[in-house]
Motif scaffolding. Sequence first.
Motif, mmCIF file in Angstrom:
data_model
loop_
_atom_site.group_PDB
_atom_site.id
_atom_site.type_symbol
_atom_site.label_atom_id
_atom_site.label_comp_id
_atom_site.label_asym_id
_atom_site.label_seq_id
_atom_site.Cartn_x
_atom_site.Cartn_y
_atom_site.Cartn_z
ATOM 1 N N LYS A 117 -37.241 35.440 23.168
ATOM 2 C CA LYS A 117 -36.646 35.928 21.927
ATOM 3 C C LYS A 117 -35.608 34.926 21.449
ATOM 4 O O LYS A 117 -34.992 34.221 22.250
ATOM 5 N N ALA A 118 -35.411 34.898 20.127
ATOM 6 C CA ALA A 118 -34.285 34.164 19.567
ATOM 7 C C ALA A 118 -33.078 35.093 19.543
ATOM 8 O O ALA A 118 -33.225 36.317 19.448
ATOM 9 N N HIS A 119 -31.912 34.518 19.626
ATOM 10 C CA HIS A 119 -30.683 35.312 19.665
ATOM 11 C C HIS A 119 -29.813 34.894 18.491
ATOM 12 O O HIS A 119 -29.290 33.780 18.447
ATOM 13 N N LEU A 120 -29.734 35.791 17.491
ATOM 14 C CA LEU A 120 -29.059 35.509 16.233
ATOM 15 C C LEU A 120 -27.597 35.924 16.342
ATOM 16 O O LEU A 120 -27.297 37.071 16.667
ATOM 17 N N ILE A 121 -26.690 35.001 16.051
ATOM 18 C CA ILE A 121 -25.250 35.266 16.086
ATOM 19 C C ILE A 121 -24.768 35.221 14.647
ATOM 20 O O ILE A 121 -24.777 34.157 14.010
ATOM 21 N N ILE A 122 -24.381 36.372 14.127
ATOM 22 C CA ILE A 122 -24.143 36.535 12.701
ATOM 23 C C ILE A 122 -22.697 36.956 12.466
ATOM 24 O O ILE A 122 -22.152 37.784 13.196
ATOM 25 N N GLY A 123 -22.088 36.411 11.429
ATOM 26 C CA GLY A 123 -20.719 36.785 11.088
ATOM 27 C C GLY A 123 -20.186 35.860 10.024
ATOM 28 O O GLY A 123 -20.850 34.903 9.609
ATOM 29 N N PRO A 124 -18.965 36.106 9.546
ATOM 30 C CA PRO A 124 -18.423 35.276 8.468
ATOM 31 C C PRO A 124 -18.135 33.856 8.906
ATOM 32 O O PRO A 124 -18.024 33.553 10.094
ATOM 33 N N ARG A 125 -18.006 32.999 7.932
ATOM 34 C CA ARG A 125 -17.638 31.602 8.170
ATOM 35 C C ARG A 125 -16.347 31.538 8.989
ATOM 36 O O ARG A 125 -15.396 32.282 8.743
#
Length: 434
Positions: free
Chosen positions: A52-60
């Motif tokens: 699986k890919a592991h997406l790390i998401i959040g503001p700049r």
Amino acid sequence: MDADIRRTVEHLNPWIEDPTLWPAVARERLPERLIPRSSQGELEKALEDPNKAHLIIGPRQSGKGTLVWTLAGRASHMLFLNCEEPLVRQWCSSPAQLVHEARAFLPKGGLLFVEEAQWLAEAGLLVKGIIDARPGWRVAVTGSASFHLMSKTRESLAGRATRHHVWPLSLAEAVPEDDQAQPASLLASRRTAMEKLLLYGGYPEVWTSSAPEEVLRELVSAFVIRDASDRFRVTRPDAFRLLMRLAAGQVCDLVNYSEWARILGISPPTVSEYIGLLEETHILRLVRPFVGGRRAEVTSAPKVFFIDNGLRNMVAGGFEPLEQRSDRGKLLENWVLGELHKRYPEPGAIRYWRSKGGAEVDFVLETSPGRLIGIEVKARQKGPPRLTRSTRSFIEVYRPSEQIIVHRAEAYEDRLGDTRVRWVPAEQLPEVLP
């Protein structure tokens, strides 16, 4: 492999030509003062899965890349791709070609780190192509715009990705629990930290900088100039900037799209589009009403909040000490929203309640079907703890399992019918949230 692309990749990954540079280069990527993040353990465990890919998401600038570099130093091999580089974007346009050519740099078990994936036209298709090719790599992808890595790609990445959020620091991250510390000492430290968060917010660089206002000024410029003007091609950057100021001035209040459009000189759909961009880049959060099937709750207008108090205060133009501010109540309510958002980032998880008669509760959480928690924020509550008429109305109608009143005084507990009612000092909020 294209020669120019190869030179760019080798420049980004100097350990390809000189393996002795690894992992020292990874350590050099870390800030002098590294603040442990609550999501680190979860991401470290997830990265053990190469399927699986592991997406790390959040503001700049919230610390997404720092989190990955912290874990990258433990990998034996890594390939780093910064998608702000045009030649990297060109290479990423063909997942099959990238996987085929990248095998020369990255053996099985290595870590592929794709940073700033929001710059890719089709980030989801790239991730899908890499995972479907089964190269045996561990894959970490960071992005600061949710619609690139989530909304557009949810279907194509079903079963292929895990998602992890990294936000500006929460109070619990700013002052983590210490088994050796006395409870009174922990609360005193959190009270001090909370006052700093109320003014300057929790962006890691802001938190550690001796010039936090300058860092925030640069962040706002990056959001408005780079994201709005360059990446999203906003046609009216002047109106976009003014909309941010309008939201900062009316934080915690209802959004009237028609009124804002008149003030800004743009159409209501454009107002909605600009607010959507600010939500998708994790600057604002709209909180919509909790209706609960009652006809008395007739409003559909959302309330507007900034996820980070520091950005709000920079846009609003003021960092005066708390005791001199007339907006202390709004600052506390907006900070509480930020703490809730970091625990419940899913759309619709946080709502507010307002009846036709004007009774109102600041936030409503539905932690499981039928289980409600009401949250009120009282910055200036004086005298002994007492429930407002609005809170009583909400409890009598909906019978929440718990009603929390966040205030700046002592803890207190009572019951109203089946509802547990708790007056919670703001610095204790991390401990009481489910």
